[in-house]
Design an enzyme around this catalytic site. Structure first.
Site, PDB file in Angstrom:
ATOM      1  N   ARG A  74     -14.964   5.642  -1.745  1.00 49.43           N
ATOM      2  CA  ARG A  74     -14.224   5.825  -0.498  1.00 49.43           C
ATOM      3  C   ARG A  74     -12.929   6.575  -0.807  1.00 49.43           C
ATOM      4  NH1 ARG A  74     -10.245   1.819   2.280  1.00 49.43           N
ATOM      5  NH2 ARG A  74      -9.801   3.085   4.094  1.00 49.43           N
TER       6      ARG A  74
ATOM      7  N   HIS B 250      -5.486   8.190   6.306  1.00 48.45           N
ATOM      8  CA  HIS B 250      -4.888   7.124   5.496  1.00 48.45           C
ATOM      9  C   HIS B 250      -3.393   7.439   5.386  1.00 48.45           C
ATOM     10  CE1 HIS B 250      -5.947   3.886   2.340  1.00 48.45           C
ATOM     11  NE2 HIS B 250      -4.619   3.944   2.385  1.00 48.45           N
TER      12      HIS B 250
ATOM     13  N   GLU C  68      -6.290   0.996   8.244  1.00 49.50           N
ATOM     14  CA  GLU C  68      -5.210   0.051   8.520  1.00 49.50           C
ATOM     15  C   GLU C  68      -4.228   0.568   9.564  1.00 49.50           C
ATOM     16  OE1 GLU C  68      -3.474  -1.106   4.776  1.00 49.50           O
ATOM     17  OE2 GLU C  68      -5.340  -1.954   4.039  1.00 49.50           O
TER      18      GLU C  68
ATOM     19  N   ASN D 241     -10.175  -4.856   5.055  1.00 49.44           N
ATOM     20  CA  ASN D 241      -9.354  -4.782   3.837  1.00 49.44           C
ATOM     21  C   ASN D 241      -8.654  -6.122   3.679  1.00 49.44           C
ATOM     22  OD1 ASN D 241     -10.142  -2.135   4.005  1.00 49.44           O
ATOM     23  ND2 ASN D 241      -8.088  -1.292   4.287  1.00 49.44           N
TER      24      ASN D 241
ATOM     25  N   TYR E 175      -6.498  -8.877   1.187  1.00 50.97           N
ATOM     26  CA  TYR E 175      -5.719  -9.125  -0.034  1.00 50.97           C
ATOM     27  C   TYR E 175      -5.193 -10.547  -0.144  1.00 50.97           C
ATOM     28  CZ  TYR E 175      -5.802  -4.111  -0.772  1.00 50.97           C
ATOM     29  OH  TYR E 175      -6.224  -2.822  -0.989  1.00 50.97           O
TER      30      TYR E 175
ATOM     31  N   GLU F 223     -11.527  -2.565   1.189  1.00 51.75           N
ATOM     32  CA  GLU F 223     -10.482  -2.696   0.162  1.00 51.75           C
ATOM     33  C   GLU F 223     -10.363  -4.158  -0.228  1.00 51.75           C
ATOM     34  OE1 GLU F 223      -6.555  -1.147   0.949  1.00 51.75           O
ATOM     35  OE2 GLU F 223      -7.371   0.699   1.799  1.00 51.75           O
TER      36      GLU F 223
HETATM   37  O1  IFM Z   1      -2.396   0.792  -1.531  1.00 54.17           O
HETATM   38  C1  IFM Z   1      -2.676   0.196  -0.310  1.00 54.17           C
HETATM   39  C2  IFM Z   1      -3.654   1.032   0.485  1.00 54.17           C
HETATM   40  O2  IFM Z   1      -3.209   2.324   0.668  1.00 54.17           O
HETATM   41  C3  IFM Z   1      -3.873   0.403   1.841  1.00 54.17           C
HETATM   42  N1  IFM Z   1      -4.217  -0.974   1.725  1.00 54.17           N
HETATM   43  C4  IFM Z   1      -3.435  -1.825   0.878  1.00 54.17           C
HETATM   44  C5  IFM Z   1      -3.263  -1.176  -0.493  1.00 54.17           C
HETATM   45  C6  IFM Z   1      -2.407  -2.071  -1.393  1.00 54.17           C
HETATM   46  O3  IFM Z   1      -1.163  -2.282  -0.834  1.00 54.17           O
END
Ligand code: IFM
Length: 438
Positions: free
Chosen positions: A70, A114, A159, A280, A282, A353
């Site tokens: 990606r 992006h 995002e 995405n 985290y 992500e």
């Molecule tokens: O690096 C970023 C990415 O560009 C978008 N999502 C979160 C990642 C980590 O912060």
């Protein structure tokens, strides 16, 4: 269909070649060159020099056994200034990249946006201005005309929450503006941009959202979660998949904006058939209701990135954290996958992500533990019947981490920014083995 194992990157974070072959500045060029905006004053001017090293980077991907890659297209590289004719030299770069990927049996997933808005479009009002959505649709056609004969998988926006609320709310991201009403207008115009672009693309089309996962500190904090869920998640999910904005979001934000930027017919344009949703993930956060607006910076940049919910705050938990300070909570991913599937499904899902920043090290055992715990959760979700079709690790290589510059490293491939040497970290070997044995 077999599960897709991939890795992800983004144009401004890796390409460099900022002034090469006709590319013009994006908001991130301007922002990063503005003193005080990025740690150590770093910029994406050179980054990983991927623009000149993409063939080698694709060979690296092949060595890892990736089934998919990606990447994002830099808007000002292929349409300098954000309007007018295409820049063939810019398109040629992506065309070569796609050919190289296909030659290695790596499926390209192309993200159209992006975060690198052409600076001229920001000068004309940026995402709070309606016209930007129409410019985006035109740009989407340019990219599709050039690559659509070989690219089958498209992600319109990455995002959009960050574009709207960090770019125009807290101002921690480019273009660095800080106004709640503008942030909400930007969110709407990003939704509109998606809706206008989808009919111009063929194949499989989706969007990548950084859905937020929250827990209330106590049962009486349930309204804190509801509020952040509205302005963090449902502000995108509901119009995109159901064709409306949530009533509670309109209520919560009524002191910030009257939403008059939503015009008749917009919601019908926004709700387009979607082939998949990219998620995405985290971290997750514990939140509580305060009795007055907070003025500090919480884990998620509360409060200015959450217009109308300035009295909600993050409560730190005693959990291990990554180098970003983000709490590690893989269970949040499971909860989120189930929630999205139950509430908005059935819809094919991809993790577009997931990954972690850790201090510079090639023997990155902590990253392996992070990835392993999140992949176990993906396995569990799939076993429960959640239609998760693939996983893209963030990130293939260390890169420009936005306002953090090069101080945060997310890669499974180490990049020496002086020599541009790439070195596989332990996590890269581990991921390759995980893919091989899947
Ligand atoms: O690096 C970023 C990415 O560009 C978008 N999502 C979160 C990642 C980590 O912060």
């Amino acid at each position: 269909m077999t599960f897709l194992w991939g890795a992800a990157t983004a144009a401004y974070q890796i390409e460099g070649a900022a002034n090469v072959d006709g590319r013009t500045p994006s908001i991130w060029d301007t922002f990063s060159h503005t003193p005080g905006k990025v740690v150590r004053g770093e910029t994406g001017d050179v980054a990983c020099d991927h623009y000149h090293r993409s063939a080698d980077d694709v060979r690296l991907m092949s060595k890892l056994g990736l089934g998919a890659y990606r990447f994002s297209v830099s808007w000002p590289r292929v349409q300098p200034g954000g309007s007018g004719p295409a820049n063939q030299r810019g398109l040629d770069f992506y065309s070569r990249l796609v050919d190289d990927l296909l030659a290695q049996n790596i499926t390209p997933f192309v993200t159209l946006y992006h975060w690198d808005l052409p600076q001229e479009l920001e000068d004309a009002g940026g995402w709070p201005a309606r016209d930007t959505a129409f410019r985006f649709a035109e740009y989407a056609s340019i990219v599709h005309d050039a690559l659509g004969d070989r690219v089958q998988n498209w992600i319109t926006l990455n995002e959009p929450w960050c574009s709207a609320f960090l770019g125009y709310g807290s101002g921690q991201h480019a273009p660095g503006r800080s106004n709640g009403a503008d942030a909400l207008a930007a969110a709407h115009h990003l939704n509109l941009a998606h809706g206008l672009a989808v009919p111009r693309l063929s194949g499989s089309v989706g969007i990548s959202l950084n859905l937020h996962e929250f827990l209330p500190e106590s049962p009486s904090d349930a309204d804190a979660v509801r509020r952040l869920d509205a302005v963090g998640n449902r502000i995108f999910l509901d119009p995109l998949l159901r064709g409306n904005y949530p009533a509670d979001l309109l209520d919560d934000t009524s002191g910030v904006t009257d939403w008059s930027f939503v015009q008749d017919g917009d919601l019908a344009l926004i709700k387009q058939p979607m082939s998949f949703l990219g998620m995405n993930y985290y971290t997750r956060a514990l939140v509580k209701l305060g009795d007055k607006p907070q003025d500090g910076e919480g884990l998620h940049h509360l409060p200015t990135s959450w217009p109308g919910s300035e009295h909600v705050t993050v409560v730190e938990r005693d959990l291990p954290r990554t180098d970003m300070g983000w709490e590690i909570d893989p269970e949040g991913l499971l909860v989120q996958l189930r929630w999205v599937n139950e509430k908005y499904g059935p819809l094919p899902l991809y993790i577009t992500e997931n990954g972690a920043a850790y201090p510079e090290a090639v023997d990155d055992q902590e990253r392996i533990a992070y990835l392993d715990s999140h992949l176990k959760v993906c396995d569990q979700a799939r076993a429960e019947g959640v239609p998760l079709k693939g996983y893209f690790l963030w990130s293939l290589m260390d890169n420009f981490e936005w306002a953090w510059g090069y101080s945060k490293r997310f890669g499974i491939v180490h990049v020496d920014y002086d020599s541009q040497a790439r070195t596989l970290k332990a996590s890269a070997h581990w991921y390759a083995e995980r893919i091989r044995s899947a």
